[in-house]
Write a protein that holds these residues in place. Sequence first.
Motif, PDB file in Angstrom:
ATOM      1  N   THR A 168       0.837  -1.202   0.000  1.00 65.70           N
ATOM      2  CA  THR A 168       0.000   0.000   0.000  1.00 65.70           C
ATOM      3  C   THR A 168       0.869   1.248   0.000  1.00 65.70           C
ATOM      4  O   THR A 168       2.049   1.205   0.345  1.00 65.70           O
ATOM      5  CB  THR A 168      -0.928   0.027   1.239  1.00 65.70           C
ATOM      6  N   ARG A 169       0.248   2.350  -0.415  1.00 60.41           N
ATOM      7  CA  ARG A 169       0.956   3.626  -0.461  1.00 60.41           C
ATOM      8  C   ARG A 169       0.095   4.626   0.307  1.00 60.41           C
ATOM      9  O   ARG A 169      -1.129   4.550   0.273  1.00 60.41           O
ATOM     10  CB  ARG A 169       1.100   4.056  -1.935  1.00 60.41           C
ATOM     11  N   LEU A 170       0.739   5.569   0.974  1.00 57.16           N
ATOM     12  CA  LEU A 170       0.004   6.603   1.698  1.00 57.16           C
ATOM     13  C   LEU A 170      -0.969   7.299   0.756  1.00 57.16           C
ATOM     14  O   LEU A 170      -0.657   7.521  -0.411  1.00 57.16           O
ATOM     15  CB  LEU A 170       0.967   7.654   2.262  1.00 57.16           C
ATOM     16  N   ALA A 171      -2.144   7.629   1.246  1.00 55.35           N
ATOM     17  CA  ALA A 171      -3.126   8.342   0.437  1.00 55.35           C
ATOM     18  C   ALA A 171      -2.560   9.700   0.055  1.00 55.35           C
ATOM     19  O   ALA A 171      -1.713  10.257   0.751  1.00 55.35           O
ATOM     20  CB  ALA A 171      -4.414   8.515   1.224  1.00 55.35           C
ATOM     21  N   SER A 172      -3.030  10.229  -1.071  1.00 55.43           N
ATOM     22  CA  SER A 172      -2.568  11.563  -1.471  1.00 55.43           C
ATOM     23  C   SER A 172      -3.132  12.575  -0.477  1.00 55.43           C
ATOM     24  O   SER A 172      -3.954  12.248   0.369  1.00 55.43           O
ATOM     25  CB  SER A 172      -3.019  11.863  -2.890  1.00 55.43           C
ATOM     26  N   GLY A 173      -2.708  13.799  -0.587  1.00 62.02           N
ATOM     27  CA  GLY A 173      -3.158  14.812   0.363  1.00 62.02           C
ATOM     28  C   GLY A 173      -1.986  15.352   1.164  1.00 62.02           C
ATOM     29  O   GLY A 173      -2.087  16.375   1.825  1.00 62.02           O
ATOM     30  N   LEU A 174      -0.851  14.653   1.074  1.00 62.54           N
ATOM     31  CA  LEU A 174       0.364  15.185   1.702  1.00 62.54           C
ATOM     32  C   LEU A 174       0.904  16.290   0.795  1.00 62.54           C
ATOM     33  O   LEU A 174       0.783  16.192  -0.423  1.00 62.54           O
ATOM     34  CB  LEU A 174       1.410  14.078   1.847  1.00 62.54           C
ATOM     35  N   PRO A 175       1.485  17.319   1.377  1.00 67.89           N
ATOM     36  CA  PRO A 175       2.034  18.391   0.550  1.00 67.89           C
ATOM     37  C   PRO A 175       3.119  17.858  -0.385  1.00 67.89           C
ATOM     38  O   PRO A 175       4.117  17.315   0.085  1.00 67.89           O
ATOM     39  CB  PRO A 175       2.611  19.389   1.565  1.00 67.89           C
ATOM     40  N   MET A 176       2.897  17.993  -1.689  1.00 70.52           N
ATOM     41  CA  MET A 176       3.843  17.455  -2.673  1.00 70.52           C
ATOM     42  C   MET A 176       5.177  18.183  -2.597  1.00 70.52           C
ATOM     43  O   MET A 176       5.226  19.373  -2.325  1.00 70.52           O
ATOM     44  CB  MET A 176       3.286  17.625  -4.097  1.00 70.52           C
ATOM     45  N   GLY A 177       6.233  17.441  -2.875  1.00 68.03           N
ATOM     46  CA  GLY A 177       7.561  18.047  -2.943  1.00 68.03           C
ATOM     47  C   GLY A 177       8.220  18.160  -1.586  1.00 68.03           C
ATOM     48  O   GLY A 177       9.377  18.522  -1.471  1.00 68.03           O
ATOM     49  N   GLY A 178       7.490  17.834  -0.528  1.00 66.61           N
ATOM     50  CA  GLY A 178       8.062  18.020   0.797  1.00 66.61           C
ATOM     51  C   GLY A 178       8.581  16.729   1.392  1.00 66.61           C
ATOM     52  O   GLY A 178       8.663  15.701   0.730  1.00 66.61           O
ATOM     53  N   ASP A 179       8.944  16.804   2.644  1.00 61.91           N
ATOM     54  CA  ASP A 179       9.368  15.649   3.417  1.00 61.91           C
ATOM     55  C   ASP A 179       8.185  15.189   4.253  1.00 61.91           C
ATOM     56  O   ASP A 179       7.365  15.989   4.653  1.00 61.91           O
ATOM     57  CB  ASP A 179      10.492  16.058   4.383  1.00 61.91           C
ATOM     58  N   LEU A 180       8.182  13.894   4.540  1.00 66.15           N
ATOM     59  CA  LEU A 180       7.155  13.336   5.407  1.00 66.15           C
ATOM     60  C   LEU A 180       7.116  14.071   6.745  1.00 66.15           C
ATOM     61  O   LEU A 180       6.054  14.342   7.296  1.00 66.15           O
ATOM     62  CB  LEU A 180       7.502  11.863   5.654  1.00 66.15           C
ATOM     63  N   GLU A 181       8.284  14.422   7.244  1.00 69.92           N
ATOM     64  CA  GLU A 181       8.362  15.027   8.572  1.00 69.92           C
ATOM     65  C   GLU A 181       7.704  16.401   8.645  1.00 69.92           C
ATOM     66  O   GLU A 181       7.381  16.878   9.716  1.00 69.92           O
ATOM     67  CB  GLU A 181       9.825  15.130   9.014  1.00 69.92           C
ATOM     68  N   PHE A 182       7.503  17.041   7.488  1.00 67.73           N
ATOM     69  CA  PHE A 182       6.902  18.374   7.511  1.00 67.73           C
ATOM     70  C   PHE A 182       5.378  18.321   7.527  1.00 67.73           C
ATOM     71  O   PHE A 182       4.728  19.332   7.742  1.00 67.73           O
ATOM     72  CB  PHE A 182       7.376  19.213   6.319  1.00 67.73           C
TER      73      PHE A 182
END
Length: 198
Positions: A168-182
Amino acid sequence: MYEGPVQDLIDELGRLPGIGPKSAQRIAFHLLAAEPADVTRLQEVLQRVKEGVRFCDVCGNVSEEERCRICRDARRDPTVVCVVEEPKDVLAVERTREFKGRYHVLGGALDPLSGVGPDQLRIRELLARIGSEDVREVILATDPNTEGEATATYLVRMLRDFPGLSVTRLASGLPMGGDLEFADELTLGRALSGRRAV
Ligand SMILES: [Zn+2]
């Protein structure tokens, strides 16, 4: 340019990630003015970190022992493995309190232009782990940027041949181009619970 050790300190601080020349200068002068005891404490912590901290034999997370706290924790579900790039991403996922499985830290992301290929990452260790442990789901939680996506795509291809394994892959909605930690805890938590099969 300052003279001698002061400039050396500014140069060293400026090499740290996220610290520009102005911040380096500010920190250097802060240290110059600080109480000797405070500076000694910082010095000791830096030394301890290099001497005492190692990487977990199983997952690659930072650890004080052969196996990290999460790998030693019998309450954590060993059938679900969340694959991240760096130890700091483990912390980011832990902060969401959404995940009760184990981790695998790759040690970076594929980046051919900088000379980072599959052999430079802990991919072989991941495949060995899935082959020998009872892993049923691998969650690809690489960073939402070009290198992270390329790494996830590569891993999907490598993991396809394990029978009965869901990837599985994390659902979209994370800020693109960034780091997971942000990503904030809520967004990352949602991306985790809304993960989809790939
Ligand atoms: Zn571990």
